[in-house]
Design a protein around this motif. Structure first.
Motif, mmCIF file in Angstrom:
data_model
loop_
_atom_site.group_PDB
_atom_site.id
_atom_site.type_symbol
_atom_site.label_atom_id
_atom_site.label_comp_id
_atom_site.label_asym_id
_atom_site.label_seq_id
_atom_site.Cartn_x
_atom_site.Cartn_y
_atom_site.Cartn_z
ATOM 1 N N GLY A 99 -4.726 -1.599 11.511
ATOM 2 C CA GLY A 99 -4.880 -1.399 10.080
ATOM 3 C C GLY A 99 -6.310 -1.124 9.690
ATOM 4 O O GLY A 99 -7.237 -1.426 10.442
ATOM 5 N N ASP A 100 -6.467 -0.551 8.513
ATOM 6 C CA ASP A 100 -7.799 -0.237 7.997
ATOM 7 C C ASP A 100 -8.364 -1.354 7.131
ATOM 8 O O ASP A 100 -9.572 -1.517 7.026
ATOM 9 C CB ASP A 100 -7.751 1.059 7.179
ATOM 10 N N ASP A 101 -7.486 -2.099 6.484
ATOM 11 C CA ASP A 101 -7.909 -3.149 5.572
ATOM 12 C C ASP A 101 -8.024 -4.471 6.325
ATOM 13 O O ASP A 101 -7.027 -5.060 6.739
ATOM 14 C CB ASP A 101 -6.901 -3.269 4.433
ATOM 15 N N SER A 143 -8.843 -7.505 5.358
ATOM 16 C CA SER A 143 -8.236 -8.689 4.737
ATOM 17 C C SER A 143 -6.722 -8.700 4.937
ATOM 18 O O SER A 143 -6.127 -9.758 5.147
ATOM 19 C CB SER A 143 -8.580 -8.767 3.250
ATOM 20 N N ARG A 144 -6.084 -7.538 4.914
ATOM 21 C CA ARG A 144 -4.634 -7.482 5.163
ATOM 22 C C ARG A 144 -4.313 -7.824 6.611
ATOM 23 O O ARG A 144 -3.308 -8.475 6.893
ATOM 24 C CB ARG A 144 -4.075 -6.110 4.816
#
Length: 134
Positions: free
Chosen positions: A87-89, A91-92
């Motif tokens: 993923g790029d985010d 925090s996610r």
């Protein structure tokens, strides 16, 4: 500039195969662990957490990785884990580690506890049948 090849293996697939990796950071029980191409060969036990690696073409990339093992031999780094997410985010990804990987680990622990209880009950009944009236 020296680089590494990174492969992330899951039980049923090759999750990632990256060439030209210049650095890798993983999480172990003792804390974060960094690898550069010239580092000596090593083995590390991984805990659920965020793995980051850097390449010239992609920049910094983040993966959420479940517990597993990292093996570095020469310029090759192989990570074998039960589950992984890309993923790029950041925090996610951190939330995914907490919700998916750690929750499943808690469910697996509860299942192991229940199985141990069932096995103990079975053994008690088996012994009572054996020691019963002759």
């Amino acid at each position: 500039m020296p680089s590494m090849t990174l492969r992330v293996l899951l039980p049923f697939e090759v999750f990632a195969h990256e060439q030209g990796v210049t650095s890798i950071v993983v999480e172990t029980a003792q804390g974060s662990f960094g690898l550069l191409p010239q580092r000596l060969d090593c083995v590390a036990a991984l805990v659920p957490g965020i793995l980051s690696f850097e390449t010239a073409s992609q920049g910094e990339v983040f993966l959420a990785v479940d517990e597993g093992v990292l093996v570095k031999t020469g310029p090759s780094v192989v990570i074998s884990a039960r589950r992984a997410l890309r993923g790029d985010d950041l925090s996610r990804l951190r939330d995914a580690v907490e919700q998916e990987f750690l929750t499943l680990d808690a469910q697996e622990e509860a299942m192991r506890t229940e199985m141990a209880r069932l096995e103990t009950g079975f053994m008690r009944r088996f012994v009572s049948m054996r020691d019963g009236p002759s």
